[in-house]
Design an enzyme around this catalytic site. Structure first.
Site, PDB file in Angstrom:
ATOM      1  N   GLY A  60       0.035   2.233  -4.398  1.00  0.00           N
ATOM      2  CA  GLY A  60       0.009   0.764  -3.847  1.00  0.00           C
ATOM      3  C   GLY A  60      -1.488   0.966  -3.296  1.00  0.00           C
ATOM      4  O   GLY A  60      -2.396   1.754  -3.868  1.00  0.00           O
ATOM      5  N   CYS A  61      -1.811   0.164  -2.306  1.00  0.00           N
ATOM      6  CA  CYS A  61      -3.235   0.148  -1.560  1.00  0.00           C
ATOM      7  C   CYS A  61      -3.516   1.510  -1.200  1.00  0.00           C
ATOM      8  O   CYS A  61      -2.846   2.224  -0.627  1.00  0.00           O
ATOM      9  CB  CYS A  61      -3.067  -0.780  -0.525  1.00  0.00           C
ATOM     10  SG  CYS A  61      -4.698  -0.803   0.603  1.00  0.00           S
ATOM     11  N   PHE A  62      -4.868   1.924  -1.531  1.00  0.00           N
ATOM     12  CA  PHE A  62      -5.301   3.305  -1.046  1.00  0.00           C
ATOM     13  C   PHE A  62      -5.523   3.274   0.354  1.00  0.00           C
ATOM     14  O   PHE A  62      -5.493   4.645   0.866  1.00  0.00           O
ATOM     15  CB  PHE A  62      -6.327   4.025  -2.105  1.00  0.00           C
ATOM     16  CG  PHE A  62      -7.543   3.214  -2.196  1.00  0.00           C
ATOM     17  CD1 PHE A  62      -8.133   2.297  -1.309  1.00  0.00           C
ATOM     18  CD2 PHE A  62      -8.140   3.085  -3.545  1.00  0.00           C
ATOM     19  CE1 PHE A  62      -9.225   1.465  -1.526  1.00  0.00           C
ATOM     20  CE2 PHE A  62      -9.317   2.078  -3.616  1.00  0.00           C
ATOM     21  CZ  PHE A  62      -9.808   1.405  -2.761  1.00  0.00           C
TER      22      PHE A  62
ATOM     23  N   CYS B  17      -3.413   2.560   2.524  1.00  0.00           N
ATOM     24  CA  CYS B  17      -2.142   2.805   3.081  1.00  0.00           C
ATOM     25  C   CYS B  17      -1.921   4.414   2.600  1.00  0.00           C
ATOM     26  O   CYS B  17      -1.518   5.204   3.670  1.00  0.00           O
ATOM     27  CB  CYS B  17      -0.930   2.325   2.747  1.00  0.00           C
ATOM     28  SG  CYS B  17      -0.936   0.448   3.138  1.00  0.00           S
TER      29      CYS B  17
END
Length: 184
Positions: free
Chosen positions: A19-21, A23
Site C-alpha cells: 500500500g502507501c509507502f 505507512c
C-alpha cells in the site's frame, strides 16, 4: 548479500509493496536489524517515474519500500510476518481507501531463497486467514527511489491528516504486537 568485515554487519535487501509507502516505511524503520528503508517504485515500464506518473496508474509501478536488513539480527521470515500483519494481503490493488495498481501487495524477491521463504510465509498466512492471499510474488525489478519529500514522511509530518488517520493507529497496533522486535 554483502558483508562489512570491520563491523561484521551482514546485509540483505527485499522490496515490499504493502500500500502507501509512507505507512510501510514507518513500520519497518523502527525494527531492530533493519539498516535502511527507502520508499520508491518498482515493477513498471517507465524509467525513473515521478509520484504523479505512478499515481496516474499508467506506468505499471507499485509503491514499495526497499528494506536493507541484517539477517543475523532479523531474518526475512520475521520481516515478512510483520509485513503481512501490517497490511491487508487479501485485497487486489487496494489498501483501505487507497485504490489503484500502485497499492498492490507485492514482494519483489531478490533471489530463489527469498522466493522460497516468501511462498512459505504466504502459504501460512493464507491458512491462518482461511482465504486467498492476493500478494504478488515477483522477481527482482529495478528500484526507483521516490522523491526526497516522501522519505521518512511520517516522522517529519506526524500531524498531517493521512498520518494521523491511517499511519498513527497502524503504528500503535504494530508497536504493541511487535514490541520485542523494536530497536531501543
Amino acid at each position: 548479500m554483502s558483508a562489512n568485515y570491520k563491523g561484521m554487519i551482514m546485509s540483505e535487501t527485499v522490496m515490499l509493496g504493502g500500500g502507501c509507502f509512507w505507512c510501510t516505511e514507518s513500520v519497518f524503520l523502527p525494527l531492530r536489524g533493519v539498516l535502511q528503508v527507502t520508499p520508491g517504485y518498482a515493477g513498471g515500464h517507465v524509467d525513473n517515474p515521478s509520484y504523479e506518473q505512478v499515481c496516474g496508474k499508467q506506468t505499471g509501478h507499485i509503491e514499495v519500500v526497499r528494506v536493507e536488513f541484517d539477517p543475523n539480527i532479523i531474518d526475512l521470515e520475521t520481516l515478512l510476518q510483520v509485513f503481512f500483519a501490517t497490511h491487508d494481503p487479501t485485497t487486489v490493488d487496494r489498501q483501505g481507501a487507497d485504490v489503484g495498481p500502485q497499492y498492490a501487495s507485492a514482494i519483489f524477491c531478490q533471489n530463489a531463497a527469498q522466493k522460497e521463504t516468501a511462498q512459505k510465509v504466504i502459504d501460512a498466512v493464507a491458512q491462518q486467514l482461511e482465504e486467498p492471499v492476493a500478494t504478488r510474488l515477483l522477481d527482482a525489478a529495478l528500484f526507483w527511489p521516490a522523491e526526497q519529500y516522501h522519505h521518512n514522511f511520517y516522522a517529519r509530518n506526524p500531524t498531517q491528516g493521512y498520518c494521523q488517520a491511517v499511519i498513527s493507529p497502524k503504528l500503535a497496533k504494530f508497536r504493541k504486537r511487535y514490541a520485542s522486535l523494536l530497536a531501543a
